[in-house]
Design a protein around this motif. Structure first.
Motif, short mmCIF file in Angstrom:
data_model
loop_
_atom_site.label_atom_id
_atom_site.label_comp_id
_atom_site.label_asym_id
_atom_site.label_seq_id
_atom_site.Cartn_x
_atom_site.Cartn_y
_atom_site.Cartn_z
N LYS A 47 -0.53 4.14 0.75
CA LYS A 47 -1.21 5.10 1.62
C LYS A 47 -0.70 5.01 3.05
O LYS A 47 -0.11 4.00 3.46
CB LYS A 47 -2.72 4.82 1.59
N GLU A 48 -0.98 6.07 3.80
CA GLU A 48 -0.51 6.16 5.18
C GLU A 48 -1.64 6.57 6.12
O GLU A 48 -1.44 7.34 7.05
CB GLU A 48 0.61 7.21 5.28
N CYS A 49 -2.84 6.07 5.85
CA CYS A 49 -3.99 6.44 6.68
C CYS A 49 -3.62 6.24 8.16
O CYS A 49 -3.09 5.18 8.52
CB CYS A 49 -5.20 5.60 6.29
N CYS A 66 0.84 -1.20 0.00
CA CYS A 66 0.00 0.00 0.00
C CYS A 66 0.87 1.25 0.00
O CYS A 66 1.86 1.33 0.72
CB CYS A 66 -0.89 -0.03 1.25
N TYR A 78 -5.07 5.54 10.76
CA TYR A 78 -5.80 4.55 11.57
C TYR A 78 -5.47 3.12 11.19
O TYR A 78 -5.84 2.17 11.87
CB TYR A 78 -7.31 4.76 11.41
N CYS A 79 -4.78 2.91 10.05
CA CYS A 79 -4.75 1.59 9.44
C CYS A 79 -3.48 0.80 9.75
O CYS A 79 -2.37 1.29 9.57
CB CYS A 79 -4.90 1.75 7.93
N ILE A 97 -2.11 -1.64 8.22
CA ILE A 97 -1.22 -2.03 7.11
C ILE A 97 -0.76 -0.82 6.28
O ILE A 97 -0.33 -0.96 5.14
CB ILE A 97 -1.86 -3.12 6.19
N ARG A 98 -0.86 0.37 6.88
CA ARG A 98 -0.37 1.57 6.20
C ARG A 98 1.06 1.32 5.70
O ARG A 98 1.85 0.61 6.34
CB ARG A 98 -0.45 2.79 7.12
FE1 FES Z 1 -5.55 3.59 3.94
FE2 FES Z 1 -5.02 1.04 4.91
S1 FES Z 1 -3.60 2.66 4.39
S2 FES Z 1 -6.97 2.08 4.73
#
Ligand code: FES
Ligand code: 5AD
Length: 367
Positions: free
Chosen positions: A55-57, A53, A59-60, A62-63
Motif C-alpha cells: 500500500k501507499e497510504c 507493504c 500518511y504512512c 512505512i508505505r
Molecule cells: Fe497503509 Fe501503512 S501503507 S497504513
C-alpha cells in the motif's frame, strides 16, 4: 443526564464542548466505562510482524515506496518467543500486525503461525490479526486456524476524505475496505476498526460521521488515535494546515469520551499515537473511557523500521520495560489490569451469546 448523541450535529456539539459541558461529558463516559466494562484494562501484546507493504497510504511512514525503510519480516522463532513471553507476562492476547501483502505464500505463512502458536500455548492466547485487506477465503482460513479478532481501521468514513489521503487507484478503494469489514463480520471475527483524528482536510462533521459509522456497523472494538505527520510521506506537505498537536490530543480524548457514551460495552483502545503527542496521552485516554492497551512486544531490533509516524514512543525499550511502564500507567489512571483474561468486550458476548469463561480460557482450549 447526558444521552447518547444520535446525530452529527449533537456529536459535533459534544466534540466542541468546553468548560463545564466538557467536564460533564468526561464524567459520564468514565461512569459508563466503570458500569459497563469495569475498571479492568486488558493488554494486547503488539507484534509488528512485518513492514513489507503493497500500500501507499499518503500518511504512512512505512508505505511501500518509502526507500528509507529497511524492510523486514519476523522469523517464526521470534514470533513464537514473543507469544510465549506474552503468555508468561499475563497478556493473554496478542496482535499480529503487518503491512498489507496479499499472496498465497503470506496466507500460508500466517496460517502456519496461528497453528504453531495455538499448539505451543495450548490455545490460551487470544490472537488478533491486523494485516490489511485480504480475500474472504484468506480471512476464513485464518479464522479456522485460530484467529479470533481482526483490526482494520476504516481510517475515515468519508469517501471523499479517504480519496484525498490515499492514492486514487484500485488498491486503495474505499468500497473494498468496507467490503473487507463486512467479510470479517461474516467470518465470525470480533471486528475492530477505527480512524485517525486530526487529518488534514478533516472536519468535526467527518469525525461525527466516523462515530456514527462505528455504531452502524456494530463494531466490537475501536482503535482511534491522532494523526501524527511523518516527513517521508506525501501528506507531510499539508502540515501547515494541521491542528496543533495538543488540539489533536484534546480532540482524540473527546472522541473516546463520546464513543464510550454511544457504544457503552465495546472495547476501546488507548492508542499508542496519543503518547507521541503527550507522555500521559494513554492514561488520559483510559480516564476518558478507553479500556485496552497494546504494549509493544516486537523485538527491539525491528522497531526503528516500523515507524508509521514520528515521535513513536518505546522504540528503544524492551518489552519488559514497556510492560512495567504500562502497569504503572494503568494504576495512575485509577484502573486495574485484567491479567490472564482475554478481555472480549461484553458487546461481543451479547452479540453472539459467547461468554468468556471465568478463568479467561487460561486452563484449556476455548475457541
Ligand atoms: Fe497503509 Fe501503512 S501503507 S497504513
Ligand atoms: N499517524 C497516525 N496513525 C497512523 N497510521 C498510519 N500512519 C499514521 C500516522 N502518520 C495508523 C493507520 C493504520 C494503523 C496501523 O496505523 O490508522 O490503520
Amino acid at each position: 443526564m447526558l444521552d447518547a448523541p444520535s446525530s452529527r450535529g449533537e456529536i459535533v456539539r459534544l466534540l466542541s464542548a468546553v468548560g463545564a459541558e466538557r467536564s460533564r461529558l468526561f464524567a459520564r463516559s468514565s461512569a459508563i466505562k466503570r458500569e459497563r466494562v469495569g475498571n479492568k484494562v486488558y493488554f494486547r501484546g503488539l507484534l509488528e510482524y512485518s513492514n513489507r507493504c503493497v500500500k501507499e497510504c499518503l500518511y504512512c511512514g512505512i508505505r511501500g515506496s518509502n526507500p528509507r525503510v529497511h524492510r523486514y519480516t519476523m522469523m517464526e522463532g521470534e514470533v513464537m518467543e514473543a507469544a510465549r513471553y506474552a503468555l508468561a507476562a499475563g497478556y493473554a492476547s496478542i496482535v499480529i500486525q503487518g503491512g498489507e501483502i496479499a499472496s498465497p505464500a503470506r496466507t500460508r505463512e500466517i496460517t502456519r503461525l496461528l497453528e504453531r502458536i495455538g499448539e505451543a500455548t495450548d490455545n490460551r492466547l487470544g490472537i488478533t490479526l491486523s494485516l490489511g485487506e485480504q480475500s474472504r477465503e484468506t480471512l476464513e482460513e485464518w479464522k479456522e486456524a485460530g484467529a479470533r479478532r481482526y483490526l482494520l481501521r476504516v481510517e475515515t468514513s468519508n469517501p471523499d476524505l479517504y480519496a484525498r489521503i490515499h492514492p486514487r487507484d484500485a488498491r486503495h478503494d474505499f468500497e473494498r475496505r468496507l467490503e473487507t469489514l463486512r467479510h470479517l463480520r461474516a467470518c465470525g471475527y470480533q471486528v475492530g476498526t477505527g480512524c485517525m483524528i486530526g487529518l488534514p482536510f478533516q472536519t468535526l462533521d467527518d469525525l461525527a460521521g466516523d462515530l456514527l459509522f462505528f455504531r452502524d456497523i456494530d463494531a466490537d472494538m475501536i482503535g482511534m488515535g491522532p494523526y501524527v505527520e511523518h516527513a517521508d510521506t506525501p501528506l507531510y506537505r499539508h502540515r501547515g494546515i494541521l491542528l496543533p498537536p495538543l488540539a489533536r490530543l484534546h480532540l482524540s480524548l473527546g472522541m473516546i469520551a463520546v464513543l464510550r457514551v454511544m457504544m457503552k460495552d465495546i472495547n476501546i483502545v488507548a492508542a499508542t499515537a496519543l503518547q507521541a503527542i503527550d507522555k500521559l496521552g494513554r492514561e488520559k485516554a483510559l480516564m476518558a473511557g478507553a479500556n485496552i492497551l497494546m504494549p509493544n512486544i516486537t523485538p527491539v531490533r525491528y522497531r526503528e523500521d516500523y515507524l508509521l509516524y514520528e515521535n513513536k514512543p518505546c522504540v528503544d525499550e524492551a518489552a519488559d520495560q514497556c510492560k512495567e511502564c504500562l502497569e504503572a500507567r494503568v494504576r495512575l489512571a485509577g484502573d486495574e489490569i485484567g491479567r490472564g483474561e482475554w478481555g472480549d468486550s461484553p458487546h461481543f458476548a451479547l452479540r453472539t451469546g459467547k461468554k468468556e469463561p471465568a478463568d479467561g480460557g487460561m486452563t484449556g482450549k476455548n475457541q
